[in-house]
Design an enzyme around this catalytic site. Structure first.
Site, short mmCIF file in Angstrom:
data_model
loop_
_atom_site.label_atom_id
_atom_site.label_comp_id
_atom_site.label_asym_id
_atom_site.label_seq_id
_atom_site.Cartn_x
_atom_site.Cartn_y
_atom_site.Cartn_z
N SER A 264 -52.19 -29.95 3.46
CA SER A 264 -52.48 -31.13 2.63
C SER A 264 -51.38 -31.38 1.61
CB SER A 264 -53.77 -30.93 1.83
OG SER A 264 -54.82 -30.59 2.67
N ASN B 82 -53.01 -37.79 -0.76
CA ASN B 82 -53.32 -36.85 -1.83
C ASN B 82 -52.50 -37.12 -3.09
OD1 ASN B 82 -55.46 -35.48 -0.69
ND2 ASN B 82 -54.12 -34.11 0.45
N HIS C 284 -51.29 -34.40 9.57
CA HIS C 284 -52.33 -34.23 8.54
C HIS C 284 -53.55 -35.08 8.87
CE1 HIS C 284 -53.72 -34.67 4.12
NE2 HIS C 284 -54.19 -33.57 4.63
N GLU D 244 -51.59 -38.57 8.88
CA GLU D 244 -50.24 -38.69 8.31
C GLU D 244 -49.32 -37.81 9.17
OE1 GLU D 244 -50.91 -39.49 3.57
OE2 GLU D 244 -51.39 -37.51 4.28
P1 NAD Z 1 -60.99 -23.24 6.02
O1 NAD Z 1 -60.90 -22.14 5.04
O2 NAD Z 1 -62.29 -23.91 6.25
O3 NAD Z 1 -60.48 -22.69 7.47
C1 NAD Z 1 -59.35 -21.89 7.65
C2 NAD Z 1 -59.61 -20.96 8.84
O4 NAD Z 1 -58.39 -20.32 9.19
C3 NAD Z 1 -60.61 -19.86 8.54
O5 NAD Z 1 -61.67 -19.93 9.47
C4 NAD Z 1 -59.81 -18.56 8.69
O6 NAD Z 1 -60.53 -17.51 9.27
C5 NAD Z 1 -58.69 -18.99 9.62
N1 NAD Z 1 -57.48 -18.20 9.52
C6 NAD Z 1 -56.90 -17.67 8.44
N2 NAD Z 1 -55.75 -17.05 8.77
C7 NAD Z 1 -55.61 -17.17 10.11
C8 NAD Z 1 -54.63 -16.74 11.05
N3 NAD Z 1 -53.55 -16.08 10.66
N4 NAD Z 1 -54.83 -17.03 12.35
C9 NAD Z 1 -55.91 -17.71 12.76
N5 NAD Z 1 -56.87 -18.17 11.90
C10 NAD Z 1 -56.71 -17.89 10.60
O7 NAD Z 1 -59.86 -24.29 5.61
P2 NAD Z 1 -59.80 -25.88 5.93
O8 NAD Z 1 -60.49 -26.63 4.85
O9 NAD Z 1 -60.15 -26.09 7.35
O10 NAD Z 1 -58.24 -26.14 5.71
C11 NAD Z 1 -57.28 -25.74 6.66
C12 NAD Z 1 -56.00 -26.51 6.40
O11 NAD Z 1 -56.25 -27.91 6.50
C13 NAD Z 1 -55.40 -26.28 5.02
O12 NAD Z 1 -53.99 -26.31 5.10
C14 NAD Z 1 -55.92 -27.49 4.24
O13 NAD Z 1 -55.09 -27.84 3.14
C15 NAD Z 1 -55.87 -28.56 5.31
N6 NAD Z 1 -56.77 -29.70 5.09
C16 NAD Z 1 -58.01 -29.52 4.56
C17 NAD Z 1 -58.84 -30.63 4.37
C18 NAD Z 1 -60.23 -30.48 3.77
O14 NAD Z 1 -60.85 -31.49 3.38
N7 NAD Z 1 -60.77 -29.28 3.71
C19 NAD Z 1 -58.40 -31.91 4.73
C20 NAD Z 1 -57.13 -32.06 5.31
C21 NAD Z 1 -56.31 -30.94 5.47
#
Ligand code: NAD
Length: 510
Positions: free
Chosen positions: A128, A199, A149, A161
């Site tokens: 993000s 963002n 994104h 994005e």
């Molecule tokens: P989350 O914590 O819900 O999920 C992350 C997952 O990654 C977890 O299940 C974890 O077990 C897994 N993980 C960690 N290390 C790992 C590895 N080395 N190999 C495989 N799996 C691994 O997080 P999220 O909210 O899904 O966010 C993930 C990404 O997406 C981040 O970069 C975040 O900034 C981005 N993002 C989030 C949102 C949102 O609204 N939450 C929106 C857009 C982008």
């Protein structure tokens, strides 16, 4: 890396790493498009959780009649879950990383992908706010790393994005954009800069709302209502902060602050305090609101409605309709306050203090300013009741009782320039113009991104045009003068457009 870039039609297998909130949605979206998906987690337990989330989402679609049982089974058959990253990515044409927003984790994973992926595979991060260039920099073939994104929830939100670094060949960005379209999304291409479009515009606005709350400008409910009823946004800023997660918002603000400096991204102290107390929002049960118990809206007794109201009319007729509504409710309206008058109403202008009008009226303790929202609102109707600090304690209650009696949808604000609606909206419009002025994104892309990524009814620059650039400049200058905060200084391009009478979205549909 080979010189030929994979074409969108050749992307038949996609590895999604991290099946959390975002990754499970992205995996579902891609499998629905007919492609094979390697769904990868860090261990079996997280893999089970991620797959359970994916199953639940598909089952919900079946129960709503949006997907047949057979189609669900076909989608699931295309997904290959694994907790072995190297084996999972080995044959993938594209890898999408969706692991937590921590640079050291992402860099370590991309170093591993370097070894394990095919040399012609494209590697994309769903970050993000982190630097895609920095993530790419630790790999052997940084040119094949880009940002893709998605927005939450990925199967639903239409925006993607597509982020290019200085090394990304245009063909890779083009392939990712075409793939996004094939997934039913609208891609917007941008270069690698903190917060990208959405963002970078959303977070300072959310932070501003926290500042308004902690400086007692209004209640949390009224701040949220100003955004929903006043601006037509799907959710108020404090509710949205709770939904995204306060810790995530704080982290993104810190990244923005590191990259851009200035005062606009300095987090509100209250945001840090809530994070320190582990009140992260919905996911932890409490943030600005408490989600652990059914909120009971206290039915506080309304104050008695005054028998006579003084309404100091403006020549422009702004308060004429209000006067008719009050009269129709059987309450006397007089042009000047007398000793019988319970409440004095003046027209409030977000560029000027109501205090001056209150002093001129002669009964400052009974004065309330009324301002009808005009910040690009499709359905005007939200009134801001503005209270100078010299107002007597009971005046707000009398004004609220009067609003309830005549059916006026209202919020209460302290007497600070911009009040609630314009303060929140115009500061964001200024940021949007700055983004265009800096050459980062076109007005059309900025508006598309905010509409499809955040559910805005119209984009910020369209709303700015509707509000009038000169009007926006006037309010921002008043906000700057009152707070001394340079973040509210109208950016030069906005001032130029105001002087020239230009529109940012000339030709765009209203
Ligand atoms: P989350 O914590 O819900 O999920 C992350 C997952 O990654 C977890 O299940 C974890 O077990 C897994 N993980 C960690 N290390 C790992 C590895 N080395 N190999 C495989 N799996 C691994 O997080 P999220 O909210 O899904 O966010 C993930 C990404 O997406 C981040 O970069 C975040 O900034 C981005 N993002 C989030 C949102 C949102 O609204 N939450 C929106 C857009 C982008």
């Amino acid at each position: 890396m080979t010189s030929s870039v994979i074409q969108p039609g050749d992307i038949g297998e996609v590895a999604v790493i991290g099946l959390g909130l975002m990754g499970s949605g992205i995996a579902e979206l891609i499998a629905r498009s007919g492609r094979r998906v390697d769904a990868i987690e860090i261990n079996q337990s997280f893999l089970d959780q991620g797959m359970a989330r994916l199953h639940a989402s598909l089952d919900k679609a079946v129960s709503r009649g949006k997907l047949t049982d057979t189609a669900r089974d076909e989608i699931l058959a295309r997904i290959r879950p694994t907790d072995d990253v190297s084996a999972g990515v080995a044959d993938a044409d594209l890898v999408i990383e969706a692991i937590p927003e921590r640079i050291e984790l992402k860099k370590a994973l991309f170093a591993q992908l370097d070894e394990a992926c095919r040399a012609d595979a494209i590697l994309a991060t769903n970050t993000s706010s982190l630097s895609v260039t920095e993530i790419a920099g630790g790999t052997r073939y940084p040119a094949r790393v880009a940002g893709l994104h998605f927005f939450n929830p990925a199967p639903v939100m239409k925006l993607v994005e597509v982020i290019s670094t200085v090394l990304t060949p245009p063909e890779i960005a083009e392939t990712l954009a075409l793939l996004s379209r094939d997934l039913g999304k609208t891609p917007v291409g941008v270069s690698d800069r903190a917060g990208f479009i959405v963002n970078a515009l959303l977070l300072p606005y959310l932070n501003h709302a926290v500042h308004l709350l902690e400086t007692a400008q209004a209640t949390r409910e009224d701040i949220d209502k100003a955004a929903t009823a006043g601006l037509g946004l799907p959710m108020g800023p404090l509710t949205l902060l709770d939904l995204i997660g306060l810790d995530t918002c704080l982290a993104v603000l810190e990244t923005l602050q590191d990259e851009f400096g200035g005062t606009r991204y300095v987090h509100a102290p209250l945001l840090r305090k809530l994070c320190d107390a582990k009140l992260f929002g919905r996911k932890s049960g409490r943030g600005f609101y408490d989600y652990r118990r059914q909120s009971t809206v206290a039915d506080h007794e309304l104050a008695p409605v005054p028998g006579e109201v003084a309404l100091i009319r403006e020549r422009d007729g702004r308060l004429d309709e209000l006067a008719s509504q009050i009269t129709a409710a059987g309450i006397g309206v007089v042009p000047q306050p007398s000793d019988e008058t319970g409440l004095v109403i003046v027209a409030a202008d977000p560029r000027h203090r109501v205090l001056d009008a209150a002093l001129a009226a002669g009964h400052p303790a009974e004065v309330v300013g009324v301002h009808f929202a005009a910040a690009g609102n499709a359905k005007p109707g939200l009134a801001e009741l503005v209270l100078p600090d010299v107002t007597a304690a009971g005046t707000a209650a009398k004004a609220a009782a009067l609003a309830a009696r005549i059916g006026l949808n209202a919020v209460v604000s302290r007497d600070r320039p911009g009040f609630l609606i314009e303060a929140l909206a115009y500061a964001q419009f200024n940021d949007a113009v700055r983004m265009f002025q800096d050459g980062y994104a076109s007005p059309a892309d900025i508006d598309t991104a905010m509409m499809l990524g955040c559910g805005y009814p119209r984009g910020p620059l369209q709303m700015l045009d509707e509000a009038g650039a000169a009007n926006v400049v006037g309010v921002l200058e008043a906000m700057h003068a009152a707070t001394g905060d340079p973040a509210f200084t109208p950016v030069p391009l906005l001032a130029e457009y105001a002087t020239a009478g230009n529109l940012f979205r000339a030709g765009a549909e209203g």
